[in-house]
Design an enzyme around this catalytic site. Structure first.
Site, PDB file in Angstrom:
ATOM      1  CE  LYS A 171      38.902  27.280   1.404  1.00  0.00           C
ATOM      2  NZ  LYS A 171      39.523  27.181   0.102  1.00  0.00           N
ATOM      3  CD  GLU A 246      34.016  12.422   3.363  1.00  0.00           C
ATOM      4  OE1 GLU A 246      35.064  11.757   3.615  1.00  0.00           O
ATOM      5  OE2 GLU A 246      33.710  12.806   2.231  1.00  0.00           O
ATOM      6  CB  CYS A 280      36.260  10.876   0.072  1.00  0.00           C
ATOM      7  SG  CYS A 280      34.573  11.257  -0.317  1.00  0.00           S
ATOM      8  CD  GLU A 379      41.579  10.012   0.881  1.00  0.00           C
ATOM      9  OE1 GLU A 379      42.010  10.903   1.632  1.00  0.00           O
ATOM     10  OE2 GLU A 379      40.383   9.883   0.618  1.00  0.00           O
TER      11      GLU A 379
HETATM   12  P1  NAP Z   1      42.778  19.784   1.848  1.00  0.00           P
HETATM   13  O1  NAP Z   1      43.982  20.658   1.959  1.00  0.00           O
HETATM   14  O2  NAP Z   1      42.306  19.095   3.061  1.00  0.00           O
HETATM   15  O3  NAP Z   1      41.603  20.715   1.259  1.00  0.00           O
HETATM   16  C1  NAP Z   1      40.238  20.591   1.562  1.00  0.00           C
HETATM   17  C2  NAP Z   1      39.650  21.970   1.821  1.00  0.00           C
HETATM   18  O4  NAP Z   1      40.225  22.528   2.997  1.00  0.00           O
HETATM   19  C3  NAP Z   1      39.930  22.980   0.721  1.00  0.00           C
HETATM   20  O5  NAP Z   1      38.842  23.870   0.604  1.00  0.00           O
HETATM   21  C4  NAP Z   1      41.141  23.698   1.263  1.00  0.00           C
HETATM   22  O6  NAP Z   1      41.326  24.957   0.675  1.00  0.00           O
HETATM   23  C5  NAP Z   1      40.791  23.796   2.724  1.00  0.00           C
HETATM   24  N1  NAP Z   1      41.904  24.031   3.612  1.00  0.00           N
HETATM   25  C6  NAP Z   1      43.229  23.725   3.428  1.00  0.00           C
HETATM   26  N2  NAP Z   1      43.945  24.114   4.506  1.00  0.00           N
HETATM   27  C7  NAP Z   1      43.080  24.661   5.386  1.00  0.00           C
HETATM   28  C8  NAP Z   1      43.223  25.247   6.687  1.00  0.00           C
HETATM   29  N3  NAP Z   1      44.414  25.333   7.298  1.00  0.00           N
HETATM   30  N4  NAP Z   1      42.117  25.704   7.318  1.00  0.00           N
HETATM   31  C9  NAP Z   1      40.911  25.612   6.720  1.00  0.00           C
HETATM   32  N5  NAP Z   1      40.719  25.102   5.487  1.00  0.00           N
HETATM   33  C10 NAP Z   1      41.787  24.623   4.830  1.00  0.00           C
HETATM   34  O7  NAP Z   1      42.977  18.750   0.725  1.00  0.00           O
HETATM   35  P2  NAP Z   1      43.927  18.930  -0.566  1.00  0.00           P
HETATM   36  O8  NAP Z   1      45.267  19.472  -0.182  1.00  0.00           O
HETATM   37  O9  NAP Z   1      43.181  19.681  -1.587  1.00  0.00           O
HETATM   38  O10 NAP Z   1      44.134  17.428  -0.961  1.00  0.00           O
HETATM   39  C11 NAP Z   1      45.097  16.645  -0.272  1.00  0.00           C
HETATM   40  C12 NAP Z   1      44.578  15.279   0.004  1.00  0.00           C
HETATM   41  O11 NAP Z   1      43.393  15.356   0.785  1.00  0.00           O
HETATM   42  C13 NAP Z   1      44.137  14.516  -1.225  1.00  0.00           C
HETATM   43  O12 NAP Z   1      45.175  13.926  -1.901  1.00  0.00           O
HETATM   44  C14 NAP Z   1      43.180  13.537  -0.621  1.00  0.00           C
HETATM   45  O13 NAP Z   1      43.858  12.443  -0.087  1.00  0.00           O
HETATM   46  C15 NAP Z   1      42.536  14.301   0.490  1.00  0.00           C
HETATM   47  N6  NAP Z   1      41.211  14.812   0.079  1.00  0.00           N
HETATM   48  C16 NAP Z   1      40.116  14.132   0.493  1.00  0.00           C
HETATM   49  C17 NAP Z   1      38.875  14.564   0.110  1.00  0.00           C
HETATM   50  C18 NAP Z   1      37.652  13.865   0.547  1.00  0.00           C
HETATM   51  O14 NAP Z   1      36.631  13.941  -0.122  1.00  0.00           O
HETATM   52  N7  NAP Z   1      37.668  13.212   1.675  1.00  0.00           N
HETATM   53  C19 NAP Z   1      38.724  15.680  -0.696  1.00  0.00           C
HETATM   54  C20 NAP Z   1      39.868  16.373  -1.099  1.00  0.00           C
HETATM   55  C21 NAP Z   1      41.113  15.925  -0.692  1.00  0.00           C
HETATM   56  P3  NAP Z   1      42.345  25.159  -0.571  1.00  0.00           P
HETATM   57  O15 NAP Z   1      42.326  23.932  -1.389  1.00  0.00           O
HETATM   58  O16 NAP Z   1      41.775  26.344  -1.245  1.00  0.00           O
HETATM   59  O17 NAP Z   1      43.691  25.427   0.037  1.00  0.00           O
END
Ligand code: NAP
Ligand code: MG
Length: 477
Positions: A171, A246, A280, A379
């Site tokens: 996904k 992660e 990250c 972050e």
């Molecule tokens: P996020 O919501 O954690 O998204 C990461 C993944 O999880 C995406 O594929 C997202 O799908 C999915 N997801 C979201 N809600 C979910 C749920 N309830 N159940 C299962 N999967 C779910 O991150 P984001 O909102 O895109 O970003 C927010 C913050 O997260 C960023 O500002 C950053 O601080 C952090 N982040 C960290 C990393 C890393 O590499 N560690 C990467 C991305 C973000 P959708 O996006 O399609 O909703």
């Protein structure tokens, strides 16, 4: 229009609904992906299970390796195309998009070679017994991928899972699906059996949640935010499904007075502006020994002022952020810092030709940031570097370890004994001494401690997480 890719076939979502694909460089919609739901996940998990039972688990390890190698070569042949797709979808400057395509090929190359080198042991036991261990795949693994490095994170996660003998349901983040759909097509073209790699697109709270809850998923690999990581682990706990998490970091770069600053300065800047800070393992906190604090900030400030931000295809130092809500999130951090009277040393510049509808943010160097302020604790996921001074080694370690995260740390010092001493004391999954690899190193095990998550991806180590160990004790007398 883009489709899910299930059992080597492009399929629309059962809802018939779609989600707009937006170019972060100009904020304009240019394509659509499927808005999938639990029914589509059922379909993908069924396809994966059938592939595992009838095809994938019957392939020898060397054959599996050859398939992964063929995919690596195919990705290399298509690397310009993949880079162009990723560039538009995620707003990556050309050099970054190309580097991501190269890394994707390299992951499959690395894991191709690892397939037939993963093995168990024999264990001395009681007289009259032989005991051996088998490393067995979990079966169907679920992969929830974020938007910051879709190709790289797919490579490290899906590459490792396939090498260990699993089949995958993926996904991607709804903001960054297009390159992964293309990679799955390429896998089909080089002979991956139907169901080995399945891509299902849609919103996290819908299709991501359905994937995490599905009883047919035997292991979940999640990369993303700590809050969603918590949800995933809770959902997985209900059926005792293993997870690798992660969850990002607030990684320190620690600079001692004896450091080689000519080497440190460009690495410090790259570690926070690479991918517009949406990494990250971004080096987002700069800890500097008091005696060189002012001269180093002066030097970094001059370099920050020269940084240029603009549309991805201009291939400047920094591209746009992924989406408007991310831009607003970064601005809120900077507003909060301003209200707390945190000083700005310097900012880069958004070029005049950048469309106002794009999601741009100038890189910003903040100084004397209190250790406990949210901009130094959370972050930001944008190009914001928080500088602070330390008195001595103990103080540096204390500040470095004083966040909820523990992903990566960088240390710049010429003192060999201190290099080892401090590497031992830092609570993080990786420590780089006199270099910094934001996300780099296919061969290097990667993952966190504390709220940065648990489990390791990348390197050979990842294969242990993508397998389960069976102990077989035979009494033969
Ligand atoms: P996020 O919501 O954690 O998204 C990461 C993944 O999880 C995406 O594929 C997202 O799908 C999915 N997801 C979201 N809600 C979910 C749920 N309830 N159940 C299962 N999967 C779910 O991150 P984001 O909102 O895109 O970003 C927010 C913050 O997260 C960023 O500002 C950053 O601080 C952090 N982040 C960290 C990393 C890393 O590499 N560690 C990467 C991305 C973000 P959708 O996006 O399609 O909703
Ligand atoms: Mg996009």
């Amino acid at each position: 229009m883009q489709f899910n890719f299930i059992a080597n076939t492009p399929v629309p979502s059962s809802s018939g609904q779609t989600i707009a694909v937006v170019d972060p460089s100009d904020g304009q919609t240019y394509d659509e992906i499927q808005r999938s739901n639990a029914t589509d996940i059922d379909h993908a998990v069924d396809a994966a299970r059938q592939c595992f039972d009838t095809a994938w688990s019957r392939l020898g390890a060397a054959e599996r390796g050859r398939l992964l190698m063929r995919l690596s070569l195919k990705i290399s042949e298509h690397s310009e195309q993949l880079a162009a797709i990723e560039q538009r979808d995620c707003g990556k400057p050309t050099r970054q998009a190309r580097a991501d395509a190269v890394a994707l090929a390299r992951y499959f190359e690395f894991y191709a070679g690892a397939c037939d080198k993963l093995h168990g042991e024999t264990i001395p036991y009681l007289d009259g017994y032989s005991v051996l261990t088998w490393r067995e795949p979990h079966g169907v693994t679920g992969h929830i991928i974020p938007w910051n490095y879709p190709m790289q994170i797919f490579g490290r996660s899906v590459g490792g899972a396939l090498a260990a003998g699993n089949v995958c349901v993926v996904k991607p983040a709804e903001d960054a699906c297009l390159s992964l759909i293309r990679v799955a097509q390429l896998a089909a073209e080089v002979g991956f059996p139907a169901g080995a790699i399945n891509i299902v697109t849609g919103y996290g709270h819908e299709v991501g949640d359905a994937l995490a809850r599905h009883p047919g998923i035997d292991h979940i690999s999640f990369t993303g935010s700590p809050s969603v990581g918590t949800l995933i682990q809770q959902v997985a706990a209900a059926r005792h499904c293993p997870v690798t998490l992660e969850l990002g970091g607030k990684s320190p770069q620690i600079v001692f007075a004896d450091a080689d600053l000519d080497a440190a300065v460009p690495a410090i800047i790259n570690a926070i502006v690479q991918n517009a800070g949406q990494t990250c393992s971004a080096g987002s906190r700069l800890l500097v020994e008091q005696s060189i604090y002012e001269p180093l900030l002066h030097r970094l400030g001059q370099a920050f002022e020269k940084l240029r931000v603009g549309p991805a295809t201009l291939d400047l130092d920094v591209g746009p952020l992924i989406r408007q809500s991310q831009q607003q999130r970064v601005r809120k951090f900077l507003d909060d810092a301003r209200q707390a009277n945190i000083g700005t040393v310097a900012q880069g510049q958004v070029v005049d030709s950048a469309p106002a509808s794009g999601f741009y943010q100038a890189p910003t160097l903040l100084r004397d940031v209190p250790v406990t302020h949210r901009v130094a604790q959370e972050e930001v996921f944008g190009p914001v570097l928080c500088a602070m001074a330390f008195r001595d080694e103990d103080h540096a370690v204390e500040i470095a370890n004083a966040t909820q995260f523990g992903l990566v740390a960088g240390v710049w010092t010429a003192d060999g004994a201190r290099q080892f001493r401090i590497a031992r004391r830092l609570r993080s999954g990786q420590v780089f001494i006199n270099n910094y690899g934001a996300g780099g190193g296919v061969e290097l095990p990667f993952g966190g401690v504390k709220s940065s998550g648990h489990g390791r991806e990348k390197g050979f180590e990842a294969l242990y997480g993508f397998t389960t160990l069976k102990t077989v004790a035979i009494k033969h007398g």
